[in-house]
Scaffold this active site. Structure first.
Site, PDB file in Angstrom:
ATOM      1  N   LYS A   1      91.136 -12.231 105.735  1.00  0.00           N
ATOM      2  CA  LYS A   1      90.111 -12.717 104.817  1.00  0.00           C
ATOM      3  C   LYS A   1      90.404 -14.150 104.376  1.00  0.00           C
ATOM      4  CE  LYS A   1      90.275 -11.776 100.317  1.00  0.00           C
ATOM      5  NZ  LYS A   1      89.869 -12.794  99.317  1.00  0.00           N
ATOM      6  N   ASN A   2      91.638 -14.382 103.915  1.00  0.00           N
ATOM      7  CA  ASN A   2      91.971 -15.689 103.371  1.00  0.00           C
ATOM      8  C   ASN A   2      91.944 -16.786 104.431  1.00  0.00           C
ATOM      9  OD1 ASN A   2      92.248 -14.625 100.823  1.00  0.00           O
ATOM     10  ND2 ASN A   2      94.457 -14.376 100.952  1.00  0.00           N
TER      11      ASN A   2
ATOM     12  N   CYS B   1      88.561 -13.177  91.126  1.00  0.00           N
ATOM     13  CA  CYS B   1      89.317 -12.172  90.389  1.00  0.00           C
ATOM     14  C   CYS B   1      89.922 -12.770  89.119  1.00  0.00           C
ATOM     15  CB  CYS B   1      90.442 -11.596  91.256  1.00  0.00           C
ATOM     16  SG  CYS B   1      89.873 -10.493  92.560  1.00  0.00           S
TER      17      CYS B   1
ATOM     18  N   ARG C   1      94.480 -19.949  87.508  1.00  0.00           N
ATOM     19  CA  ARG C   1      94.250 -20.427  88.867  1.00  0.00           C
ATOM     20  C   ARG C   1      93.381 -21.689  88.872  1.00  0.00           C
ATOM     21  NH1 ARG C   1      92.479 -15.165  92.273  1.00  0.00           N
ATOM     22  NH2 ARG C   1      93.475 -16.211  93.993  1.00  0.00           N
TER      23      ARG C   1
ATOM     24  N   ASP D   1     100.098 -11.074  96.751  1.00  0.00           N
ATOM     25  CA  ASP D   1      98.982 -10.188  97.094  1.00  0.00           C
ATOM     26  C   ASP D   1      99.427  -8.801  97.563  1.00  0.00           C
ATOM     27  OD1 ASP D   1      97.015 -11.917  96.356  1.00  0.00           O
ATOM     28  OD2 ASP D   1      96.501 -12.579  98.374  1.00  0.00           O
TER      29      ASP D   1
ATOM     30  N   ARG E   1      85.702  -6.751  98.771  1.00  0.00           N
ATOM     31  CA  ARG E   1      85.899  -8.178  98.993  1.00  0.00           C
ATOM     32  C   ARG E   1      87.017  -8.440  99.993  1.00  0.00           C
ATOM     33  NH1 ARG E   1      87.908 -10.798  94.494  1.00  0.00           N
ATOM     34  NH2 ARG E   1      87.717 -12.624  95.809  1.00  0.00           N
TER      35      ARG E   1
END
Length: 421
Positions: free
Chosen positions: A22-23, A118, A123, A308, A400
């Site tokens: 995903k990232n 999130c 961040r 993560d 997600r």
């Protein structure tokens, strides 16, 4: 709103295919904005975040087609007619800020809303902005939007990140490919997703050296061309499914997994009493015998233990023999899953950025609520090992970052289903 019901039913066995990252995909997709020629991404994950990025790119004028059941993305930015990334789209996902560098580099101007995502800490995007300013961009924050201009084009520079930031490294790396002269990024992120982005940009004609190290050098070029690139394996999904046999027993082969993507994580599993074996098809994981052992974990930038995977690792350690200490050094507020695990009978004590977990003999099923993406899957892992039924609500977070969780786990014998509340 969907929920997921899990009934713990002992060891799980089988194989789980690991999707593209995903990232990585969320970084590769904005790279289309750097060129008028087509960019094709294969091994793309099928996730709601990918759909959000698709919507954002299309709002700017890019063409995005999903092929082969969503596993191939065909992108073209030959007609970018809008340079404003609206709040209504950007607020859904932090990765949206990654359109800023490419638009600014190619066309000299961009307006991008400050992002959402999130709720796991501040961040901030200030490192993105400071890096672009180092390349000569003029920036103004106004009404929640970043107004960026580079009238004479971006110019190469030496920029040292004050601390490691994956997203900022990606944004500045993309912008620097079209900057005039040489850019040197110091204290750059080293994650596999950075390496994957650099490999894709190089296929598009960029001149990049040093990706995977803390110093990346980019020689700017006048234009980039089209390319085809496979998205790297998702190391976070890989690590998550490696925990399934660790917490339930049994043996799972993670198809497409590579040890170099999860080496620090695999070392902790080994210390906990979990075997990880490389195969021709991926990684085979099984618990050696009995309960796992307690281990201490400190999250760090790659190649350290990934933040993560912290929530998922906590779920495992809730069932370990002894007491473990998890220290979160990347994001504040990233222990929001702890109270939900406690509802399932876990023994967890949180003080600031440290959580002390004393293993219990048996977790109990309970109604719990997902608070963010990784927390949601940690609750599913805990539920697989729990006695009785667990209902995990607010699983829109899960969608997600994980595709077809129920199908992948059901194929290994899990009792899991999605229901609408």
């Amino acid at each position: 709103m969907d929920s997921i019901i899990v009934r713990g039913n002992g060891p799980l066995n089988g194989e789980i295919p690991i999707a593209g990252a995903k990232n990585a995909a969320l970084t590769l997709m904005p790279a289309t904005l750097l060129s008028e020629e087509p960019l094709t991404l294969t091994n793309a994950p099928r996730l709601s975040d990918i759909r959000t990025m698709t919507t954002l790119l299309q709002s700017l004028g890019a063409e995005v087609s999903s092929l082969q059941d969503g596993q191939v993305l065909a992108l073209s930015s030959h007609n970018i007619h809008n340079h404003t990334a609206d709040y209504d789209i950007v607020r859904k996902m932090r990765a949206s800020i990654l359109v800023l560098g490419p638009m600014l580099a190619r066309d000299g101007h961009a307006i991008v809303s400050l992002p959402g995502g999130c709720a796991i800490g501040a961040r901030p995007v200030d490192l993105h902005l400071k890096g672009l300013e180092a390349l000569g961009a003029d920036l103004e924050l106004k009404d929640g939007y970043v107004h960026a201009e580079a009238r004479g084009g971006l110019k190469g520079a030496v920029y040292e990140f004050p601390f490691v930031s994956v997203g900022a490294t990606e944004n500045i790396l993309m912008a620097a490919t079209l900057a005039k002269g040489t850019t040197v990024l110091k204290n750059a992120a080293r994650e596999p997703e950075i390496v994957d982005l650099a490999e894709c940009l190089r296929k598009m004609g960029a001149q990049i050296e040093g990706e995977g190290t803390s110093t990346i050098t980019i020689q700017g070029v006048d234009r980039l061309h089209g390319a085809t690139h496979p998205v790297v394996t998702d190391r976070i999904e890989l690590g998550t499914y490696m925990l399934v046999p660790a917490i339930t027993g049994g043996t799972i082969e993670c198809i497409g997994g590579r040890m170099n993507l999860v080496s620090a994580f695999a070392e902790k599993l080994d210390a906990a009493g979990v075997s990880v074996e490389e195969t021709k098809r991926g990684l085979k994981v099984s618990r050696r015998n009995g309960r796992v052992n307690a281990v201490d974990v400190v999250t760090e930038p790659f190649p350290g233990f990934p933040t993560d995977l912290q929530a998922q690792m906590m779920a495992l350690l809730c069932t370990a023999e002894g007491t473990s200490v998890l220290e979160e050094k990347i994001f504040e507020n990233r222990f929001m899953h702890a109270p939900e695990l406690i509802r399932m009978g876990a023994n967890i004590d949180v003080h600031g950025g440290t959580a002390t977990v004393t293993g219990v003999d048996q977790l109990k099923g309970a109604p719990v609520m997902a608070t963010d993406l990784r927390a949601s899957v940690s609750l599913i892992l805990a539920a697989l090992a729990a006695e009785g039924e667990t209902m995990v609500s607010r699983v829109y977070h899960l969608d997600r970052g994980y595709e077809r969780v129920e199908d992948k786990l059901s194929a290994c014998g899990a009792h899991i289903e999605r229901v609408q509340e």
